[in-house]
Design an enzyme around this catalytic site. Sequence first.
Site, PDB file in Angstrom:
ATOM      1  N   GLU A 245     -20.727 -14.123  23.367  1.00  0.00           N
ATOM      2  CA  GLU A 245     -21.309 -14.499  22.169  1.00  0.00           C
ATOM      3  C   GLU A 245     -22.010 -15.758  21.986  1.00  0.00           C
ATOM      4  OE1 GLU A 245     -18.352 -12.264  18.937  1.00  0.00           O
ATOM      5  OE2 GLU A 245     -17.551 -14.133  20.062  1.00  0.00           O
TER       6      GLU A 245
ATOM      7  N   GLY B 298     -16.853  -5.513  13.542  1.00  0.00           N
ATOM      8  CA  GLY B 298     -16.782  -4.338  13.297  1.00  0.00           C
ATOM      9  C   GLY B 298     -17.282  -3.836  11.535  1.00  0.00           C
TER      10      GLY B 298
ATOM     11  N   ILE C 145      -9.483  -4.046  14.295  1.00  0.00           N
ATOM     12  CA  ILE C 145      -9.421  -2.600  13.419  1.00  0.00           C
ATOM     13  C   ILE C 145      -9.944  -1.425  14.020  1.00  0.00           C
ATOM     14  CG2 ILE C 145     -10.144  -1.769  11.148  1.00  0.00           C
ATOM     15  CD1 ILE C 145      -7.973  -4.266  11.144  1.00  0.00           C
TER      16      ILE C 145
ATOM     17  N   MET D 244     -12.100 -11.558  13.621  1.00  0.00           N
ATOM     18  CA  MET D 244     -11.027 -12.346  13.637  1.00  0.00           C
ATOM     19  C   MET D 244     -11.035 -13.739  13.723  1.00  0.00           C
ATOM     20  SD  MET D 244      -9.634  -9.684  17.118  1.00  0.00           S
ATOM     21  CE  MET D 244      -8.012 -10.382  16.986  1.00  0.00           C
ATOM     22  N   GLU D 245     -12.237 -14.266  13.160  1.00  0.00           N
ATOM     23  CA  GLU D 245     -12.293 -15.580  13.302  1.00  0.00           C
ATOM     24  C   GLU D 245     -12.883 -16.226  11.994  1.00  0.00           C
ATOM     25  OE1 GLU D 245     -12.041 -14.053  17.262  1.00  0.00           O
ATOM     26  OE2 GLU D 245     -13.666 -13.900  15.871  1.00  0.00           O
TER      27      GLU D 245
ATOM     28  N   ASP E 254     -19.214  -2.116  16.568  1.00  0.00           N
ATOM     29  CA  ASP E 254     -18.551  -0.994  16.345  1.00  0.00           C
ATOM     30  C   ASP E 254     -18.660  -0.732  14.696  1.00  0.00           C
ATOM     31  OD1 ASP E 254     -15.778  -2.071  15.405  1.00  0.00           O
ATOM     32  OD2 ASP E 254     -16.300  -3.282  16.949  1.00  0.00           O
TER      33      ASP E 254
END
Length: 238
Positions: A11, A77, A156, A176-177, A200
């Site tokens: 990233e 996502g 997820i 997640m962050e 995704d």
Amino acid sequence: MIGIIGAMDVEIEQLLLNMERTKSEERFGNNFITGVLADVPVVITKSGVGKVNASISAFSLIRDYNVSAIVFIGVAGALHPELNIGDMIVSTSCQEHDIDASSLGFPRGTIPYQSVSEYQADPDLVQTALKAATELESLESINVRSGKVLSGDQFISDRSIVKFLHQELGGDCVEMEGAAVAHVCYQTSTPFVVIRSMSDRADNEAPVDFVKFTELAAIRSCNLVTSMLHLLREDRVV
């Protein structure tokens, strides 16, 4: 100086390749790389995955490097049905979706006894990112929009959860962050924005799509933040 965080190497690697006059320091097990990107002084770090890791990195950028703002970049996502893989979200706000004290009467996503649980991104940074996105959109057939980012220590991959997070919590994408960084920035009065590219659709195919499309999505995030830095320099913000 602008602080930039990504959770994984992929990233931030494109940004690191384009940095000049770099210097690396290790703090809390992570490398913090200072230098110049798009003629703007920056410090970039890989936080690691998850909210705690992201919080540590954000606080270190604020305390040890005195950054004027934080930009979190990477993949996510998609929750919004109109978002496709490769499309991008510039955060208007962030919220932790895995905070759940509903049995005590608090709505899911609400931190008990705290006045704020949804953290607003800096409006100027949001507008700068969206302005930078117009150039990216003209070069590539992608969709860039502003929206709400949800974060939790979960990957997820369930359509029913996607529906809940979008309809009940108003999320446009999930990762997640970002909300953890937003929480730290809120508590320290530090401007922030989260920029996410969809790897995704957070459904049953998410594990396969994540592996397949993460690199493409990460490159798009890096391109957008580089264009954003150019605009900040031109506007004499940094």
